[in-house]
Design a protein around this motif. Structure first.
Motif, PDB file in Angstrom:
ATOM      1  N   LEU A 218       0.857  -1.315  -0.209  1.00 49.70           N
ATOM      2  CA  LEU A 218      -0.026  -0.040  -0.014  1.00 49.70           C
ATOM      3  C   LEU A 218       0.833   1.269   0.071  1.00 49.70           C
ATOM      4  O   LEU A 218       0.675   2.128  -0.692  1.00 49.70           O
ATOM      5  CB  LEU A 218      -0.945   0.040   1.331  1.00 49.70           C
TER       6      LEU A 218
ATOM      7  N   HIS B  73       1.049   4.139  -2.823  1.00 51.60           N
ATOM      8  CA  HIS B  73       0.964   5.646  -2.668  1.00 51.60           C
ATOM      9  C   HIS B  73       1.869   6.588  -3.046  1.00 51.60           C
ATOM     10  O   HIS B  73       1.781   7.858  -3.228  1.00 51.60           O
ATOM     11  CB  HIS B  73       0.459   5.809  -1.212  1.00 51.60           C
TER      12      HIS B  73
ATOM     13  N   PRO C 113      -2.679   9.057  -3.822  1.00 51.46           N
ATOM     14  CA  PRO C 113      -4.236   8.452  -3.207  1.00 51.46           C
ATOM     15  C   PRO C 113      -5.042   9.474  -3.364  1.00 51.46           C
ATOM     16  O   PRO C 113      -5.026  10.925  -3.288  1.00 51.46           O
ATOM     17  CB  PRO C 113      -3.867   7.961  -1.776  1.00 51.46           C
TER      18      PRO C 113
ATOM     19  N   LYS D 271     -10.623   7.793   0.197  1.00 54.02           N
ATOM     20  CA  LYS D 271     -11.071   6.624  -0.656  1.00 54.02           C
ATOM     21  C   LYS D 271     -10.070   5.248  -0.263  1.00 54.02           C
ATOM     22  O   LYS D 271      -9.837   4.711  -1.169  1.00 54.02           O
ATOM     23  CB  LYS D 271     -10.803   6.849  -1.934  1.00 54.02           C
ATOM     24  N   PHE D 272      -9.743   5.345   0.969  1.00 51.88           N
ATOM     25  CA  PHE D 272      -8.944   4.219   1.534  1.00 51.88           C
ATOM     26  C   PHE D 272      -9.945   3.357   2.565  1.00 51.88           C
ATOM     27  O   PHE D 272     -10.385   4.181   3.331  1.00 51.88           O
ATOM     28  CB  PHE D 272      -7.526   4.683   2.157  1.00 51.88           C
TER      29      PHE D 272
ATOM     30  N   ASP E  60      -9.741  -0.309   5.145  1.00 51.48           N
ATOM     31  CA  ASP E  60      -9.060  -1.333   5.674  1.00 51.48           C
ATOM     32  C   ASP E  60      -9.985  -2.412   6.097  1.00 51.48           C
ATOM     33  O   ASP E  60     -10.537  -2.488   7.187  1.00 51.48           O
ATOM     34  CB  ASP E  60      -8.235  -0.781   6.546  1.00 51.48           C
TER      35      ASP E  60
ATOM     36  N   THR F 273      -7.775   1.072  -1.949  1.00 53.39           N
ATOM     37  CA  THR F 273      -7.331   2.336  -2.265  1.00 53.39           C
ATOM     38  C   THR F 273      -7.695   2.794  -3.706  1.00 53.39           C
ATOM     39  O   THR F 273      -7.613   2.164  -4.715  1.00 53.39           O
ATOM     40  CB  THR F 273      -5.694   2.586  -2.011  1.00 53.39           C
TER      41      THR F 273
ATOM     42  N   GLU G  59      -8.813   1.880  -9.081  1.00 58.48           N
ATOM     43  CA  GLU G  59      -9.032   1.331  -7.827  1.00 58.48           C
ATOM     44  C   GLU G  59      -8.108   0.029  -7.706  1.00 58.48           C
ATOM     45  O   GLU G  59      -7.974  -0.764  -8.797  1.00 58.48           O
ATOM     46  CB  GLU G  59     -10.471   1.041  -7.600  1.00 58.48           C
TER      47      GLU G  59
END
Length: 752
Positions: free
Chosen positions: A323, A327, A332, A336-337, A339, A354, A365
């Motif tokens: 991730l 990024h 990013p 819009k993240f 987990d 993400t 995406e």
């Protein structure tokens, strides 16, 4: 399951399944030989290419299990002999296709056999007992769980659908494999619907989108979920689906170089960071693109993220490392993240999501997950059978699925009928979740839009029934407050609080809805029983009999003759208007054999309390309050409705049906306020509304509602208030207080 709209099954001769062995019997139970057609069908079926491919796919099973599956196939051929699908194919091609789909998930032999026989009980003369005798109780229970309730009579298609759904979910709660057979059955039916008329195709497809696709999603069967959605969409909107597919093909060509570059960039970054990763692109499904266009009012060209990317790594720490690398590669998009590894979805799904701004400003995406998470994401609960390696993801998924099944059983126990159960479960099948915390830090998942009341019932039924307020993030908030991700929620309860019927208008979970309805029904029955007993006692006294003097034997005879279980049931029926108190009183005395005259004792008015609860309701048309002369009418199934004596809405009914009405008197009580409407004519001056509100508060009354005439105000205007008062005397004092305000020129009580 028989394909919807197919011809009725052709009659088949009864064959004794107990006689089936490695070689099919050559005679029927009555000694007559099997027909030449049956023997020929068996011979051809053994050489059928689809069957041979199916048998080859069973290599994961033991030889004796495969032999039993061969017998089940022969059994299915004989049972469905002469039956064809609308397409003209022999009917046995359908159960064979369903069994083949389950073999892809490497299901056990019992499930494969049940799939081959899943329509036998429903469409042929064979019974559950015969399947038990040949293939065992486990297989028979699976077949029974999938079979429809065709032998029962229902008033409507909706009622039949609700009861079938209820039966299937209850069987599923006992054995998960039932729903896997059902979903494979539904998928094959959808794939082979070309011969069915368009109207039925659309109805079945809508039912799939409404029920079966969400079940697949709830169980984590993502691949199947997408297939059911896309096929159903094409059946409902064939032209729209064709246009979208054409647009997707064009976009695929236009963006080929872009996609190739993104894949290469991501792969190169992972190699440089020495992270072992599989990187691949995926095209969003036609239905998901269509849904996005409809919900966000977009054209196809405006849906930029029709392609997504997956990065599959070897461990959870590497998910977070990947991730960070992504990024650093692409910027990013804020907010819009997600987990889903730390907080998995309710169906066991885990991934990091993400959204990034790729080359040329294209949003992309990306999902990042481990190999075991990828299995669960694709196959859900079926991954338990596909990959028997005992990984933690599979164990957690089984536990979550079992928890959902338990919630289904709770709904079943508290729902009054199939339709209510069906409605409650459908609510829970669309769980776009929010995650909230208890005061002790436990995470709870609720559907988006869920309120503090939903949370309270999720904690415990008693907490829900007694809740009065909620502290959300340490602030006192109303119960109807919608919860957001990350909220910490604490429920405030009171010992004497009860569920409010108004809660049903804003709760989102099926559990909360069913628990509230169950409580309200129970309370209504208790209150109706008390009201019914009062009404019956009044009738008995009018006939010159003290209720305490009625012999127990008379009651026993009445209960037996009426088909009730107890005196309380009869009292409840009277209170709910299902029986007339006068008729019950005469039948009760007839059991005794005596004669009684109605005119011996003058009939007294029924005494009611305003706070009697749901069994006694105040008519909204005239809103009577203590002190008003009132009459009551029993409405079937709803209890006693109280009107003012001169209410215009009941004038016609009182003259044409006088026996439906009974005289009622108020019983003095303290503390209860009744809603009443008043119209206040005022001079249109600044501050007048505030002065009136202050006067109402000083008169020990509440303002429940306020409105103003719609026409533009001139020199004078009319204000309409709904206020709470204890009785007529309280209302008179309040109106006198309002008349003292200089700007008030007229005040009247509104009725009707």
């Amino acid at each position: 399951m028989r394909q919807e709209g197919s011809d009725p099954p052709a009659p088949v001769l009864p064959v004794n399944p107990a006689g089936l062995g490695a070689v099919m019997p050559t005679t029927l139970p009555d000694g007559e030989p099997l027909s030449a057609a049956a023997l020929a069908a068996l011979e051809v079926a053994e050489r059928d290419e689809a069957f041979l491919v199916f048998i080859d796919s069973l290599s994961y099973l033991k030889p004796d299990e495969i032999a039993l599956i061969r017998e089940a196939y022969r059994f299915s051929i004989v049972a469905h002999l002469g039956q064809v699908r609308r397409s003209g194919e022999p009917y046995v091609t359908h159960p064979l296709a369903v069994a083949g789909a389950l073999a892809e998930w490497q299901m056990d032999a019992q499930v494969i056999i049940a799939a081959l026989l899943h329509d036998v009980m429903e469409d042929t003369a064979f019974t559950k007992a015969e399947i038990v005798a040949r293939f065992g109780r486990g297989v028979a229970e699976l077949v029974d769980g999938v079979s429809k309730l065709d032998k029962m009579e229902f008033q409507s298609y909706e009622e039949a659908q609700a009861e079938n759904f209820r039966k299937m979910l209850m069987a599923m709660a006992r054995d998960l494999r039932v729903v896997l057979i059902k979903l494979a059955d539904r998928l094959h039916n959808l794939q082979t619907m070309a011969a069915i008329r368009a109207e039925k195709r659309r109805r079945i497809a809508r039912e799939t989108l409404e029920i079966y696709a969400p079940i697949a999603n709830r169980l984590g069967l993502n691949k199947l979920f997408r297939e059911l959605q896309d096929i159903s969409f094409e059946l409902i909107h064939p032209r729209r689906a064709a246009v979208l597919r054409k647009a997707l093909r064009a976009a695929r060509g236009n963006r080929r170089e872009l996609l190739k570059r993104i894949l290469e960039d991501i792969g190169e970054c992972m190699r440089k960071a020495q992270i072992e990763a599989q990187v691949f692109g995926r095209e969003k499904s036609v239905y998901s693109i269509y849904r996005k266009m409809v919900e966000k009012h977009l054209s196809f060209s405006q849906v930029l993220d029709i392609y997504g990317f997956r990065v599959v790594v070897d461990s959870v720490p590497n998910c977070y490392l990947a991730l960070g690398i992504l990024h650093a590669l692409y910027k990013p998009v804020p907010g819009k993240f997600k987990d889903y590894i730390a907080i998995p979805k309710g169906n066991g799904y885990q991934s990091l999501h993400t959204t990034l701004i790729g080359p040329y400003g294209t949003p992309i995406e990306v999902q990042i997950r481990t190999e075991s998470m990828h299995r669960v994401a694709q196959e859900g609960v079926a991954s338990h059978w596909l990959y028997k390696d005992g990984d933690q993801a599979g164990v957690d998924l089984q536990r979550q699925t079992h928890k959902w099944f338990q919630s289904l059983l709770d709904l079943q126990n508290s729902s009054g009928d199939s339709a209510e159960f069906f409605e409650n479960v459908k609510v829970d099948l669309f769980p776009d979740e929010v995650y909230v915390f208890t005061p002790k830090g436990k995470i709870m998942s609720l559907p988006r839009g869920a309120t503090a009341v939903d949370f309270a019932y999720m904690v415990h039924t008693d907490v829900g029934n007694r809740c009065v307020a909620a502290r959300i993030n340490y602030e006192l908030m109303p119960l109807r407050t919608e919860l957001a991700n990350g909220d910490q929620v604490e429920i405030v309860t009171a010992a004497h609080a009860n569920p409010n019927p108004a809660w049903l208008s804003y709760v989102k979970t099926g559990r909360a809805r069913s628990k509230i309805r169950h409580f309200l029904k129970t309370m209504q029955h208790e209150e109706s029983a008390a009201l019914g007993e009062t009404m019956l006692d009044q009738e008995l006294r009018a006939l010159g009999v003290d209720p305490a003097d009625v012999p127990v034997a008379s009651w026993d005879g009445l209960v037996r003759d009426a088909g009730n279980k107890s005196m309380k049931e009869i009292h409840t029926d009277i209170g709910l208007g299902r029986r007339l108190a006068a008729v019950v009183a005469r039948r009760l005395l007839a059991q005794e054999g005596g004669t009684h005259h109605e005119d011996d004792v003058p009939r007294a008015a029924l005494v009611i309390r305003g706070a009697q609860g749901m069994a006694v309701q105040i008519a909204p048309c005239c809103q009577p309050i203590p002190g008003d002369p009132v009459v009551g009418s029993i409405r079937k199934g709803q209890g006693l409705l109280i009107h003012s004596h001169d209410c215009p809405a009941i004038r016609k009914s009182r003259s044409s049906e006088p026996k439906k009405w009974i005289d009622v008197e108020w019983e003095p009580e303290q503390g209860r306020l009744f809603d009443v409407r008043i119209r206040v004519g005022v001079k249109n001056q600044p501050g007048v509304l505030g002065r009136i509100a202050t006067a109402i508060a000083e008169g020990a009354s509440n303002i429940e509602g306020v409105s103003m005439d719609e026409k533009a105000p001139g020199l004078y205007t009319a204000l309409h208030f709904t206020v709470g008062v204890a009785d007529r005397a309280h209302l008179a004092r309040l109106m006198r207080g309002l008349r003292r305000i200089p700007e008030v020129v007229r005040i009247v009580r509104e009725r009707g």
